[in-house]
Design a protein around this motif. Structure first.
Motif, short mmCIF file in Angstrom:
data_model
loop_
_atom_site.label_atom_id
_atom_site.label_comp_id
_atom_site.label_asym_id
_atom_site.label_seq_id
_atom_site.Cartn_x
_atom_site.Cartn_y
_atom_site.Cartn_z
N PHE A 181 0.68 -1.17 0.34
CA PHE A 181 -0.41 0.05 0.05
C PHE A 181 1.15 1.40 0.48
CE2 PHE A 181 0.88 -0.67 4.87
CZ PHE A 181 1.11 0.09 4.84
N GLU A 182 0.26 2.68 -0.61
CA GLU A 182 1.02 3.41 -0.33
C GLU A 182 0.88 4.25 0.62
OE1 GLU A 182 2.63 6.86 -0.73
OE2 GLU A 182 3.02 5.37 -2.61
N THR A 183 2.63 4.49 1.85
CA THR A 183 1.93 4.64 3.33
C THR A 183 1.27 6.39 3.80
OG1 THR A 183 3.98 2.89 3.13
CG2 THR A 183 3.76 4.71 5.46
N GLU A 184 1.65 7.11 2.03
CA GLU A 184 1.13 8.16 2.71
C GLU A 184 -0.04 8.90 2.78
OE1 GLU A 184 3.65 10.92 0.76
OE2 GLU A 184 5.57 10.62 1.42
N ALA A 185 -0.48 8.44 1.03
CA ALA A 185 -1.83 7.98 1.34
C ALA A 185 -2.83 7.44 2.31
CB ALA A 185 -2.33 6.69 -0.26
N ALA A 186 -2.58 6.14 3.26
CA ALA A 186 -3.19 4.92 3.95
C ALA A 186 -2.65 5.73 4.98
CB ALA A 186 -2.19 3.96 4.33
N LEU A 187 -1.94 7.26 5.29
CA LEU A 187 -1.48 7.71 6.84
C LEU A 187 -2.42 8.78 6.47
CD1 LEU A 187 2.52 8.21 8.06
CD2 LEU A 187 0.42 7.21 8.74
N ALA A 212 1.35 3.77 17.17
CA ALA A 212 2.24 4.39 16.28
C ALA A 212 1.79 4.81 14.93
CB ALA A 212 3.43 2.87 15.55
N VAL A 213 0.84 5.11 14.38
CA VAL A 213 0.11 5.51 13.46
C VAL A 213 -0.04 6.71 13.43
CG1 VAL A 213 -2.20 5.20 12.10
CG2 VAL A 213 -0.92 2.87 12.70
N TYR A 214 -0.72 6.85 14.89
CA TYR A 214 -1.09 8.03 15.29
C TYR A 214 -0.40 9.47 15.45
CZ TYR A 214 -3.64 11.21 17.95
OH TYR A 214 -4.67 12.15 18.65
N PHE A 215 1.29 8.63 15.67
CA PHE A 215 2.16 9.20 15.87
C PHE A 215 2.71 9.90 14.94
CE2 PHE A 215 3.24 7.49 20.45
CZ PHE A 215 3.25 9.35 21.38
N ALA A 216 2.55 8.98 13.41
CA ALA A 216 3.04 9.04 12.14
C ALA A 216 2.33 9.89 11.65
CB ALA A 216 2.99 8.28 11.11
N THR A 217 1.01 10.64 11.80
CA THR A 217 -0.17 11.24 11.14
C THR A 217 0.34 12.64 11.91
OG1 THR A 217 -2.01 10.69 13.15
CG2 THR A 217 -1.75 9.40 10.71
N LEU A 218 0.17 12.86 13.19
CA LEU A 218 0.39 14.30 14.44
C LEU A 218 2.16 14.45 13.31
CD1 LEU A 218 0.06 13.02 17.77
CD2 LEU A 218 -0.63 14.24 16.07
N ASP A 219 3.00 13.76 12.93
CA ASP A 219 3.96 13.80 12.39
C ASP A 219 3.82 14.53 10.82
OD1 ASP A 219 5.87 13.05 14.28
OD2 ASP A 219 6.94 11.80 13.51
N ARG A 220 3.62 13.68 10.55
CA ARG A 220 2.67 14.41 9.27
C ARG A 220 1.93 15.54 8.93
NH1 ARG A 220 2.68 12.76 4.23
NH2 ARG A 220 1.49 12.91 2.46
N TYR A 221 0.62 15.60 9.91
CA TYR A 221 0.24 17.00 9.97
C TYR A 221 1.52 18.11 10.28
CZ TYR A 221 -3.11 20.68 11.23
OH TYR A 221 -4.18 21.98 11.36
N ASP A 222 2.33 18.42 11.46
CA ASP A 222 3.38 19.08 11.84
C ASP A 222 3.99 19.43 10.68
OD1 ASP A 222 5.21 19.87 13.16
OD2 ASP A 222 5.94 18.54 14.42
N ASP A 244 -14.79 26.78 8.11
CA ASP A 244 -13.77 25.50 8.17
C ASP A 244 -14.35 24.63 8.71
OD1 ASP A 244 -11.21 25.45 8.80
OD2 ASP A 244 -11.16 26.92 10.62
N ARG A 245 -15.41 24.50 8.76
CA ARG A 245 -15.53 23.26 8.74
C ARG A 245 -14.52 21.51 9.61
NH1 ARG A 245 -20.74 23.56 11.23
NH2 ARG A 245 -21.69 24.64 10.08
N LEU A 246 -13.43 21.52 8.36
CA LEU A 246 -12.19 20.41 8.82
C LEU A 246 -11.72 21.07 10.09
CD1 LEU A 246 -11.24 17.63 8.04
CD2 LEU A 246 -9.43 19.35 6.10
N GLY A 247 -11.24 22.33 10.01
CA GLY A 247 -10.86 22.61 11.69
C GLY A 247 -9.52 22.28 12.15
N CYS A 248 -8.81 22.09 12.69
CA CYS A 248 -7.60 22.18 12.80
C CYS A 248 -7.50 20.51 13.58
CB CYS A 248 -7.22 23.29 14.22
SG CYS A 248 -5.09 22.71 14.72
N PHE A 249 -6.41 19.45 13.07
CA PHE A 249 -5.91 17.96 13.79
C PHE A 249 -4.94 18.27 14.93
CE2 PHE A 249 -3.23 14.29 13.46
CZ PHE A 249 -4.72 12.95 13.87
N LEU A 250 -4.43 19.26 14.78
CA LEU A 250 -4.17 19.52 16.45
C LEU A 250 -4.36 19.85 17.31
CD1 LEU A 250 -0.94 19.51 17.81
CD2 LEU A 250 -0.72 22.13 17.44
#
Length: 207
Positions: free
Chosen positions: A7-13, A53-63, A102-108
């Motif tokens: 699978f494509e990691t970035e798309a999955a994240l 680990a997935v959660y941290f990866a998504t936080l890093d991606r948003y960062d 701004d319905r998406l808001g902020c992931f952080l």
């Protein structure tokens, strides 16, 4: 030769981030995560140790995608004065609120409001991201002020207030913040900046 990942990691994240964004860390079960990421359990454990680990990866991606770009924008003098940079950032949020709430808001913001943020490594990671944003606001303010310890302290206090406004606008935006309310927040930010600029202005020379 190593077999290619299935699978494509970035798309999955990105899909995992969407799930965490909507449900929060606690409610995003492994079954829901696998379905959202569109991967098998075997592929999941080959790529990630566990849900955290997935959660941290998504936080890093948003960062990387949002927080770092925001910090860079606030710190770049080519984008105008410190005041201009701050108001431009907040005006962009107000524009989104006026257009669609701004319905998406902020992931952080969402992550900081969740139960997972209460202690431990997740809390530490979220606080580090927030402190980077605070430091970026302070840097923008200091670029417009004379250099001194007093001005730096005042800039720090104002930066924290601006960060609270920024977070508040993102949270309220997801709840359908009206454009007029968002504009009032931008005006309040301008008042905060004007206040520190006036207080830190050099005293007039004596006759």
């Amino acid at each position: 030769m190593a077999r290619p990942r299935e699978f494509e990691t970035e798309a999955a994240l990105d899909r995992a981030m969407g799930l965490f964004w909507d449900l929060g860390y606690e409610e995003a079960s492994l079954a829901r995560l696998l379905k959202a990421m569109r991967i098998t359990r075997g592929s999941f454990y080959k790529a990630f140790k566990d849900k955290k680990a997935v959660y941290f990866a998504t936080l890093d991606r948003y960062d990387r995608q949002v927080v770092s770009s925001t910090v860079a924008f606030l710190g770049n003098p080519e984008n105008g004065s410190g005041r201009d940079r701050i108001l431009s950032l907040l005006t962009k949020i107000a524009d989104m609120a006026e257009a669609d709430g701004d319905r998406l808001g902020c992931f952080l913001c969402n992550a900081m409001a969740g139960k997972a943020a209460q202690g431990g490594e997740i809390e530490h990671r979220l606080q580090a991201m927030a402190y980077r944003l605070e430091a970026a606001f302070q840097k923008a303010l200091e670029d417009d002020l004379p250099q001194s310890d007093c001005e730096s302290a005042r800039a720090g206090e104002t930066a924290r207030a601006l960060l609270a406004l920024y977070f508040g606008m993102r949270v309220l935006g997801r709840a359908g913040l009206a454009g007029r309310m968002a504009r009032d927040c931008v005006a309040q930010a301008d008042n905060l900046i004007a206040g520190i600029t006036a207080n830190c202005a050099p005293a007039p020379a004596a006759d």
